[in-house]
Design an enzyme around this catalytic site. Structure first.
Site, PDB file in Angstrom:
ATOM      1  CB  THR A  11      -0.928   0.066   1.240  1.00  0.00           C
ATOM      2  OG1 THR A  11      -0.543  -0.186   2.318  1.00  0.00           O
ATOM      3  CG2 THR A  11      -1.894  -1.366   1.501  1.00  0.00           C
ATOM      4  CB  VAL A  14       8.845   1.950  -3.603  1.00  0.00           C
ATOM      5  CG1 VAL A  14       9.841   0.954  -3.408  1.00  0.00           C
ATOM      6  CG2 VAL A  14       9.375   2.629  -2.487  1.00  0.00           C
ATOM      7  CB  CYS A 130      16.657   6.378  -4.665  1.00  0.00           C
ATOM      8  SG  CYS A 130      16.314   7.197  -3.041  1.00  0.00           S
ATOM      9  CD  GLN A 157      18.920  12.278  -2.255  1.00  0.00           C
ATOM     10  OE1 GLN A 157      20.021  12.061  -2.158  1.00  0.00           O
ATOM     11  NE2 GLN A 157      18.063  11.463  -1.806  1.00  0.00           N
ATOM     12  CG  HIS A 243      16.395  11.350  -6.248  1.00  0.00           C
ATOM     13  ND1 HIS A 243      14.908  11.830  -6.083  1.00  0.00           N
ATOM     14  CD2 HIS A 243      16.176  10.143  -4.458  1.00  0.00           C
ATOM     15  CE1 HIS A 243      14.867  10.845  -4.570  1.00  0.00           C
ATOM     16  NE2 HIS A 243      15.544   9.937  -4.044  1.00  0.00           N
TER      17      HIS A 243
END
Length: 347
Positions: A11, A14, A130, A157, A243
């Site tokens: 949920t 990601v 990331c 970012q 990013h």
């Protein structure tokens, strides 16, 4: 034949992206489970044209499942990942918990696919940070050609890296600045993020660097080459997704900007957009929803011998997290499990 795949944390930002990408890339799934905490039990999430209801992670039996893509925090991962791994389900973990464990491979498929064999040590594979993931995709082909000595990187970012609450904070603060009485004080971040930049991601360490900056150093060394010297300054900016990084690279051997540009054009996972004119580069808003990592502003660094400067942009929810995890799953299936047909490339 296909795979039985669980997405843990389905949920969240990601987790939802993992489900989207599994469907988009037509991952050979025989069965798929969307797992979440008990408070989210029954929440509906999308998997292609299907709608899945989340199942309770606490009571889920991982026995008989091939792989589990984890998109929950380190504390929860510490509890549930060993349970899944012990049941014979290979864990692909997006948290930072296992990234620095020498017995757990840390993988970016375009960069170090051969490391996949190390999964059997603990039945766990780590997904990198990331900001590291998009940088090393660009660095590796250049390193193979001219050997990188030193990297200086400043990141820009987006707030999605901090989750949905951070995205809401940026949205609500921005609105509040224009509507008297609806001002929003910082809660996710230590300072106002709307119309501001914050040079602080994760906690501060004793040497003055933040943990996010330390992660970029440690992960680049583990994924690409331990001999590379890396220093990072990580900054949160008022961008929702995507990013960006300004990267100065110093090489052992001569590598001019033209050859570097051609190497990057031919490398998997990368797209070069580098016109020396207004708009001839990629910005975060243009990379949202894309698989590729974009490289622009390739130029010589005249302050060092054998130096180049790069501008690197990527959708952090995709290549920085969900896409890389799915690519690891594809790599695992293609090289190890071999139960279903996988795409031949990692791009």
């Amino acid at each position: 034949m296909g795979y039985r795949v669980a997405v843990v944390g389905a949920t969240g930002n990601v987790g939802r992206e993992m489900l989207n990408i599994l469907a988009e890339r037509e991952f050979p799934v025989d069965d798929i489970a969307a797992l979440a905490s008990r408070k989210s039990l029954g929440t509906e999430v999308s998997f292609g044209e299907r709608t899945l209801k989340t199942l309770d992670l606490d009571t889920f039996d991982f026995a008989g499942w091939d792989m589990a893509l984890f998109a929950i925090g380190s504390d929860a991962t510490k509890k549930y990942a060993p349970i899944a791994a012990k049941a014979g389900c290979v864990v692909i973990d997006n948290s930072s918990l296992y990234r620095y464990d020498p017995e757990v491979p840390l993988i970016v498929p375009e960069v170090n696919p051969d490391a996949i064999v190390g999964y059997s040590n603990k039945n766990i594979i780590a997904n990198p940070n990331c900001s590291t993931a998009q940088m090393v995709v660009a660095l590796k082909p250049l390193h193979d050609r001219a050997r990188i000595k030193r990297v200086v990187v400043s990141t820009y970012q987006s707030v999605s890296g901090s989750g949905k609450e951070a995205m809401d904070e940026l949205w609500n603060q921005t609105k509040g600045l224009y509507v008297p009485g609806q001002e929003v004080e910082p809660s996710v971040y230590p300072k106002q993020i709307a119309f501001n930049v914050i040079p602080h991601i994760d906690v501060f360490m004793e040497d003055g660097f933040t943990k996010e900056e330390w992660k970029m150093v440690a992960e680049t060394k583990k994924i690409v080459d331990p001999a590379i010297k890396v220093v990072a300054t990580c900054v949160r900016v008022p961008v929702f997704v995507g990013h960006s990084e300004a990267v100065n690279v110093e090489f052992e051997d001569v590598l001019d900007e033209d050859e570097a540009r051609e190497i990057l054009r031919e490398s998997p996972g990368l797209l070069v957009v580098d016109k020396r004119e207004a708009g001839g580069y990629v910005t975060p808003i243009e990379c949202v929803g894309d698989y590729a990592t974009y490289v622009s502003r390739i130029r010589t660094d005249p302050t060092v011998e054998n130096g180049l400067v790069l501008w690197i942009v990527s959708d952090n929810l995709r290549k920085g997290a969900a896409l890389n995890a799915v690519q690891i799953a594809e790599l695992l299936g293609r090289r190890v499990l071999k139960k279903g047909d996988m795409p031949a490339t990692v791009a």
